[in-house]
Enzyme design. Structure first.
Site, PDB file in Angstrom:
ATOM      1  N   ASP A   1       0.903  -6.989  24.072  1.00  0.00           N
ATOM      2  CA  ASP A   1       2.207  -7.402  23.570  1.00  0.00           C
ATOM      3  C   ASP A   1       3.121  -6.177  23.589  1.00  0.00           C
ATOM      4  O   ASP A   1       2.760  -5.124  24.140  1.00  0.00           O
ATOM      5  CB  ASP A   1       2.079  -8.070  22.185  1.00  0.00           C
ATOM      6  CG  ASP A   1       1.688  -7.102  21.074  1.00  0.00           C
ATOM      7  OD1 ASP A   1       1.457  -5.913  21.372  1.00  0.00           O
ATOM      8  OD2 ASP A   1       1.619  -7.537  19.908  1.00  0.00           O
TER       9      ASP A   1
ATOM     10  N   CYS B   1      -2.795  -4.753  21.339  1.00  0.00           N
ATOM     11  CA  CYS B   1      -1.678  -5.122  20.465  1.00  0.00           C
ATOM     12  C   CYS B   1      -1.613  -4.080  19.357  1.00  0.00           C
ATOM     13  O   CYS B   1      -2.261  -3.025  19.468  1.00  0.00           O
ATOM     14  CB  CYS B   1      -1.819  -6.557  19.938  1.00  0.00           C
ATOM     15  SG  CYS B   1      -3.205  -6.861  18.834  1.00  0.00           S
TER      16      CYS B   1
ATOM     17  N   THR C   1      -2.876  -3.917  16.306  1.00  0.00           N
ATOM     18  CA  THR C   1      -4.174  -3.645  15.677  1.00  0.00           C
ATOM     19  C   THR C   1      -5.374  -4.001  16.547  1.00  0.00           C
ATOM     20  O   THR C   1      -6.495  -3.604  16.235  1.00  0.00           O
ATOM     21  CB  THR C   1      -4.309  -4.493  14.397  1.00  0.00           C
ATOM     22  OG1 THR C   1      -4.151  -5.864  14.770  1.00  0.00           O
ATOM     23  CG2 THR C   1      -3.261  -4.105  13.358  1.00  0.00           C
TER      24      THR C   1
ATOM     25  N   HIS D   1     -25.099  -4.613  23.205  1.00  0.00           N
ATOM     26  CA  HIS D   1     -25.699  -5.678  22.388  1.00  0.00           C
ATOM     27  C   HIS D   1     -24.979  -7.019  22.489  1.00  0.00           C
ATOM     28  O   HIS D   1     -25.604  -8.061  22.340  1.00  0.00           O
ATOM     29  CB  HIS D   1     -25.728  -5.259  20.910  1.00  0.00           C
ATOM     30  CG  HIS D   1     -26.811  -4.261  20.617  1.00  0.00           C
ATOM     31  ND1 HIS D   1     -27.234  -3.975  19.348  1.00  0.00           N
ATOM     32  CD2 HIS D   1     -27.544  -3.473  21.456  1.00  0.00           C
ATOM     33  CE1 HIS D   1     -28.194  -3.061  19.404  1.00  0.00           C
ATOM     34  NE2 HIS D   1     -28.394  -2.728  20.670  1.00  0.00           N
TER      35      HIS D   1
ATOM     36  N   ARG E   1     -33.770  -8.969  23.905  1.00  0.00           N
ATOM     37  CA  ARG E   1     -33.540  -9.875  22.764  1.00  0.00           C
ATOM     38  C   ARG E   1     -32.062 -10.230  22.600  1.00  0.00           C
ATOM     39  O   ARG E   1     -31.723 -11.283  22.062  1.00  0.00           O
ATOM     40  CB  ARG E   1     -34.069  -9.261  21.472  1.00  0.00           C
ATOM     41  CG  ARG E   1     -33.345  -8.006  21.040  1.00  0.00           C
ATOM     42  CD  ARG E   1     -34.061  -7.287  19.910  1.00  0.00           C
ATOM     43  NE  ARG E   1     -33.331  -6.121  19.434  1.00  0.00           N
ATOM     44  CZ  ARG E   1     -33.315  -4.950  20.046  1.00  0.00           C
ATOM     45  NH1 ARG E   1     -33.984  -4.782  21.186  1.00  0.00           N
ATOM     46  NH2 ARG E   1     -32.640  -3.927  19.551  1.00  0.00           N
ATOM     47  N   HIS E   2     -31.189  -9.372  23.117  1.00  0.00           N
ATOM     48  CA  HIS E   2     -29.743  -9.634  22.979  1.00  0.00           C
ATOM     49  C   HIS E   2     -29.300 -10.790  23.870  1.00  0.00           C
ATOM     50  O   HIS E   2     -28.314 -11.448  23.588  1.00  0.00           O
ATOM     51  CB  HIS E   2     -28.943  -8.366  23.297  1.00  0.00           C
ATOM     52  CG  HIS E   2     -29.383  -7.213  22.452  1.00  0.00           C
ATOM     53  ND1 HIS E   2     -29.183  -7.180  21.091  1.00  0.00           N
ATOM     54  CD2 HIS E   2     -30.055  -6.078  22.765  1.00  0.00           C
ATOM     55  CE1 HIS E   2     -29.707  -6.068  20.595  1.00  0.00           C
ATOM     56  NE2 HIS E   2     -30.242  -5.380  21.591  1.00  0.00           N
TER      57      HIS E   2
HETATM   58  C1  RB5 Z   1       3.051  -7.496  16.302  1.00  0.00           C
HETATM   59  O1  RB5 Z   1       3.971  -7.127  15.355  1.00  0.00           O
HETATM   60  C2  RB5 Z   1       1.633  -7.388  15.749  1.00  0.00           C
HETATM   61  O2  RB5 Z   1       1.409  -8.373  14.793  1.00  0.00           O
HETATM   62  C3  RB5 Z   1       0.600  -7.485  16.867  1.00  0.00           C
HETATM   63  O3  RB5 Z   1       0.830  -6.455  17.756  1.00  0.00           O
HETATM   64  C4  RB5 Z   1      -0.844  -7.374  16.458  1.00  0.00           C
HETATM   65  O4  RB5 Z   1      -1.103  -6.237  15.721  1.00  0.00           O
HETATM   66  C5  RB5 Z   1      -1.435  -8.599  15.892  1.00  0.00           C
HETATM   67  O5  RB5 Z   1      -2.602  -8.677  15.552  1.00  0.00           O
END
Ligand code: RB5
Length: 155
Positions: A8, A65, A67, A98, A132-133
């Site tokens: 994104d 993105c 996070t 794994h 096993r995985h």
């Molecule tokens: C965008 O603001 C943010 O929510 C996106 O990049 C991401 O971190 C979502 O999980």
């Protein structure tokens, strides 16, 4: 390898860097956007990349993105996709060994460029341990099939 790459707006510059890295390493990149730093919903980019991986058109995928969380939640809705956010070399390596992870989700906000390079290269080059995985990963696919056939019965 054919690798689908997407981000994104928050992951835009990291994604460009990853495309350069993968191309230098000799991989074929399927670029699913986004094409600018203008705000876009991560859901749609995750869907585009997950379709490539789930259909087998791409063998692996990398999503970025803010996070890495939203991308992984959205990508995991697609059959055949095993996506998870990784945040260091250990999680990147173990996700391959794994879990046979086929979509690596990264945080542009938390990870530095050098760490991302190291993680992407390690992730791409680490094989699945099997053994096993295999049973556990196959079980995930069976659960996925059970859920999809159940949904089809309801509809
Ligand atoms: C965008 O603001 C943010 O929510 C996106 O990049 C991401 O971190 C979502 O999980």
């Amino acid at each position: 390898m054919r690798i689908a790459v997407g981000s994104d707006h928050r992951g835009y510059s990291v994604r460009n860097h990853i495309i350069e890295l993968l191309t230098q390493l000799g991989h074929e990149v399927i670029d699913v956007g986004t094409d600018s730093a203008e705000s876009v919903d991560y859901t749609d980019i995750a869907a585009k990349a997950a379709k490539e991986v789930g259909s087998g058109k791409a063998e692996m995928g990398v999503l970025v993105c803010g996070t890495g969380l939203g991308m992984s939640i959205a990508a995991n809705k697609f059959p055949g996709v095993r996506a998870a956010p990784c945040h260091d070399a250990l999680t990147a390596e173990m996700s391959r060994r794994h879990n046979n992870l086929n979509m690596l989700c990264l945080s542009a906000d938390l990870l530095g460029e050098k760490l991302i390079d190291r993680m992407v290269e390690l992730w791409i080059n680490t094989p699945f341990d099997g053994d096993r995985h295999t049973r556990r990963v196959e079980r995930i696919s069976e659960i996925e099939k059970e859920i999809f056939s159940h949904r089809n019965k309801i509809e």
